[in-house]
Design an enzyme around this catalytic site. Structure first.
Site, PDB file in Angstrom:
ATOM      1  N   PHE A  45       0.856  -1.191   0.000  1.00 36.49           N
ATOM      2  CA  PHE A  45       0.000   0.000   0.000  1.00 36.49           C
ATOM      3  C   PHE A  45       0.893   1.243   0.000  1.00 36.49           C
ATOM      4  CE2 PHE A  45      -2.831   3.175   1.826  1.00 36.49           C
ATOM      5  CZ  PHE A  45      -4.039   2.882   1.231  1.00 36.49           C
ATOM      6  N   ASP A  75       1.596  -5.130   8.403  1.00 39.90           N
ATOM      7  CA  ASP A  75       0.450  -4.229   8.294  1.00 39.90           C
ATOM      8  C   ASP A  75      -0.795  -5.100   8.122  1.00 39.90           C
ATOM      9  OD1 ASP A  75      -1.586  -2.497   7.515  1.00 39.90           O
ATOM     10  OD2 ASP A  75      -0.180  -1.093   6.597  1.00 39.90           O
ATOM     11  N   TYR A  77     -11.127   1.025  10.673  1.00 39.62           N
ATOM     12  CA  TYR A  77     -12.290   1.486   9.899  1.00 39.62           C
ATOM     13  C   TYR A  77     -12.620   0.591   8.713  1.00 39.62           C
ATOM     14  CZ  TYR A  77      -8.527   3.759   7.183  1.00 39.62           C
ATOM     15  OH  TYR A  77      -7.388   4.013   6.475  1.00 39.62           O
ATOM     16  N   LYS A  78     -11.842  -0.475   8.515  1.00 37.35           N
ATOM     17  CA  LYS A  78     -12.135  -1.401   7.404  1.00 37.35           C
ATOM     18  C   LYS A  78     -12.998  -2.550   7.930  1.00 37.35           C
ATOM     19  CE  LYS A  78      -8.176   0.248   4.846  1.00 37.35           C
ATOM     20  NZ  LYS A  78      -6.765   0.099   4.473  1.00 37.35           N
ATOM     21  N   ARG A  99     -12.355  -3.953  -7.354  1.00 39.89           N
ATOM     22  CA  ARG A  99     -12.068  -4.626  -6.081  1.00 39.89           C
ATOM     23  C   ARG A  99     -13.379  -4.837  -5.322  1.00 39.89           C
ATOM     24  NH1 ARG A  99      -8.259  -2.083  -1.400  1.00 39.89           N
ATOM     25  NH2 ARG A  99      -9.981  -0.596  -1.402  1.00 39.89           N
TER      26      ARG A  99
END
Ligand SMILES: *Cc1c(COP(=O)(O)O)cnc(C)c1O
Length: 416
Positions: free
Chosen positions: A129, A201, A226-227, A375
């Site tokens: 990322f 991560d 928050y995912k 995605r």
């Protein structure tokens, strides 16, 4: 061929089906983006009013003590730790994933400088990322002194980069774009065999796949709430540090919340014992309080059952897309191998951006990532087999009818 009836029957047998009712989901939407921004837990409405009106409105400054605000990062960290194979007092919820990555990286580099000063390479991967790579570049620019970043890619496999110059290996457990997942225990072992520390991560892993940080003997980990954890937009992130490393060094964002006695107001920094030293400044209490609502639902679910359902749904999605949309130029970039797959599925399509906008316009919300990647986050807490069937049917219709081929679907918004 799998029918919608098969899917409904599978949903009727689903031991996790009742958890969907714990979330407030909009009508007419199939939400396939829980890997980017999770959904709203029903309990968050009441909890937010309680924090706003009672804790803040009435309690005011007293609430740092009386409402447990001061203890919140560690108390919620301990709850989250149960999903990550972490022990008590090994996780705090705080700051952003980017910031926590910086702290963990700095601590890892500092430990290595003490025990093996010749180790000046940070290894990551080109497809990590971007913020992870940017933070590593920032750290290296700040350190100078010959530190460098080396990236795993098609020409440079991981094994070829690990040697006695490597200080830290920093990888994402589940790749944000492809959904490919590393074997955390095997890769951590490999890094340790070469004397490197390993930093994971977990942004696309926490709450999505079983994680066992202590079982894997990992060194550091960071990630988002928050995912898949449904903490709310921009909710604070987390950092885990193996107990054996916690007290070895203090991290350089040494703010007063990481001090041994913040309210002693001393002029010299004395790090708190343990994981608290990984805090920096005052926490966003409104947002952090709501993290607990999502965590409580995730803790109700059995992680093995969640994983089985995730794999069943991602298998189903792949199978249906290939069967029903097979004549269109879609290329699966997510591993088929269960052991190497997280909980989202990605396909490339030359008009990926427009196709995703057309899907969103029909209520099937996934997202788009460069280059050309559609995605789809498959979150078993609130999705069922019939949702997957219905989503693929909309995709098929959009592709067959070319209804994506409209100028408004090519207009790029600032967030894709
Ligand atoms: C989403 C994500 C982030 C986000 O970092 P923030 O600091 O919260 O913006 C970081 N790393 C990975 C791998 C991610 O998927």
């Amino acid at each position: 061929m799998i029918s919608r009836e098969h899917c409904l029957a599978a949903d009727a047998r689903d031991p996790l089906a009742s958890l969907k009712s714990r979330f407030s989901l909009p009508d007419g939407v199939i939400y396939l983006d829980g890997n980017s921004l999770g959904v709203l837990p029903r309990s968050a409405r009441e909890r937010s009013l309680e924090v706003l009106e009672q804790e803040w409105g009435s309690g005011l400054i007293r609430s740092w003590n009386t409402a447990g605000w001061f203890e919140l990062p560690g108390r919620l960290g301990n709850k989250l730790g149960r999903l990550l194979g972490a022990g008590e007092d090994e996780v705090v919820i705080t700051d952003t994933t980017s910031l926590n990555l910086f702290k963990a990286l700095a601590a890892a580099v500092r430990i290595q400088r003490e025990q093996a000063p010749q180790r000046k390479v940070i290894v990551s991967e080109r497809d990590n990322f971007p913020t992870d790579l940017y933070m590593m570049q920032g750290m290296i620019d700040f350190l100078q002194q010959g530190y460098e970043l080396m990236l795993v890619d098609d020409d440079h496999p991981l094994e070829s980069l690990l040697d006695d110059s490597v200080a830290v290996l920093a990888l994402s457990h589940v790749n944000y774009r492809t959904g490919a997942m590393y074997d955390m225990a095997a890769v951590s072992r490999l890094a340790h065999r070469h004397g490197a520390l390993v930093l994971w991560d977990l942004a696309h892993a926490a709450g999505a796949v079983p994680v066992d940080l202590n079982g894997a003997e990992a060194d550091f980990a960071v990630g988002c709430t928050y995912k898949y954890l449904n903490g709310g937009p921009g909710s604070p992130a987390f950092i885990w540090v193996a107990r054996r490393h916690q007290d070895r060094f203090w991290q350089p964002l040494s703010g007063w919340w990481g001090h041994a006695a913040p309210f002693a107001m001393q002029s010299d920094y004395q790090p708190a014992a343990g994981i608290r030293r990984y805090l920096c400044g005052t926490q966003p209490i409104l947002s952090m309080s709501l993290v607990e609502c999502g965590l409580d639902v995730a803790l109700e679910a059995d992680m093995q059952a969640l994983r089985e359902k995730s794999l069943a749904l991602t298998d189903l999605f792949i199978q249906l897309v290939e069967a029903r949309c097979g004549q269109h130029p879609l290329t699966l970039i997510t591993p088929r191998d269960h052991a190497a797959r997280g909980s989202h599925v990605s396909f490339r399509h030359p008009e990926g951006y427009a196709v995703m906008q057309a899907l969103i316009a029909r209520g099937v919300i996934g997202d788009y990532r460069e280059p050309e990647v559609l995605r789809f986050g498959i979150t078993p807490l609130y999705l069922g087999h019939a949702d997957i069937w219905d989503a693929v049917e909309v995709l098929r219709d959009i592709l067959d009818s070319r209804s994506w081929d409209r100028p408004e679907f090519r207009q790029r918004a600032s967030v894709t």
